[in-house]
Design a protein around this motif. Sequence first.
Motif, PDB file in Angstrom:
ATOM      1  N   ASP A 258       0.895  -1.339  -0.054  1.00 43.76           N
ATOM      2  CA  ASP A 258       0.109   0.047   0.369  1.00 43.76           C
ATOM      3  C   ASP A 258       1.340   1.046  -0.431  1.00 43.76           C
TER       4      ASP A 258
ATOM      5  N   ARG B 196       1.985   3.683   3.220  1.00 39.97           N
ATOM      6  CA  ARG B 196       2.051   2.172   4.564  1.00 39.97           C
ATOM      7  C   ARG B 196       2.950   1.957   4.931  1.00 39.97           C
TER       8      ARG B 196
ATOM      9  N   GLU C 229       2.235  -0.280  10.748  1.00 42.25           N
ATOM     10  CA  GLU C 229       1.589   0.395  10.842  1.00 42.25           C
ATOM     11  C   GLU C 229       0.011  -0.425  11.454  1.00 42.25           C
ATOM     12  N   CYS C 230      -0.354  -1.929  10.578  1.00 42.12           N
ATOM     13  CA  CYS C 230      -0.611  -2.845  11.149  1.00 42.12           C
ATOM     14  C   CYS C 230      -0.135  -3.613  11.936  1.00 42.12           C
TER      15      CYS C 230
END
Length: 163
Positions: free
Chosen positions: A127, A130, A134-135
Amino acid sequence: MKLPITIGLILLAVAVGMLLYLSDFTVYLGNDPTACNNCHVMDAVYEGWYHAGHKQWATCNDCHTPHEFIPKYFVKAKSGFNHVSAFTIGHLPEPLRAKESTQKIIQANCIYCHQETVSMVADGTMDSGRYCFECHRSVAHGDRGISILPYQDTGTYQPLRER
């Protein structure tokens, strides 16, 4: 005229040598995570890493510095200067967060170590804009704010002179 300059340079070299010796400078050249934990504000970060999944696979430098020799030590020197300056002046950011340049290094290292997995996700395209963390924020340092240490960094650090 040359004698005072020579004496001054010798004294400077001795002072720098003593400072490096007394600070156990060489420990910071290695990859031992306990060196990163020499400062008490890193206790929660170190504790999180110690109990998280990456401990068996990666040390601080594996994620936070480039893998190439010269860039790695350039980043370590730059970070070390920033850390010493922050502690000397007493201006520590709260909460501690990676700078944008460090975030890019961390992202590159995530991809470096997890190339095969990344290539299978979304046809190998990430992405845009990103970062992996972040996840997957809790992967390397565990959940934020969890520590078994009685002196956990609670986000209220102030230099002693301000207390």
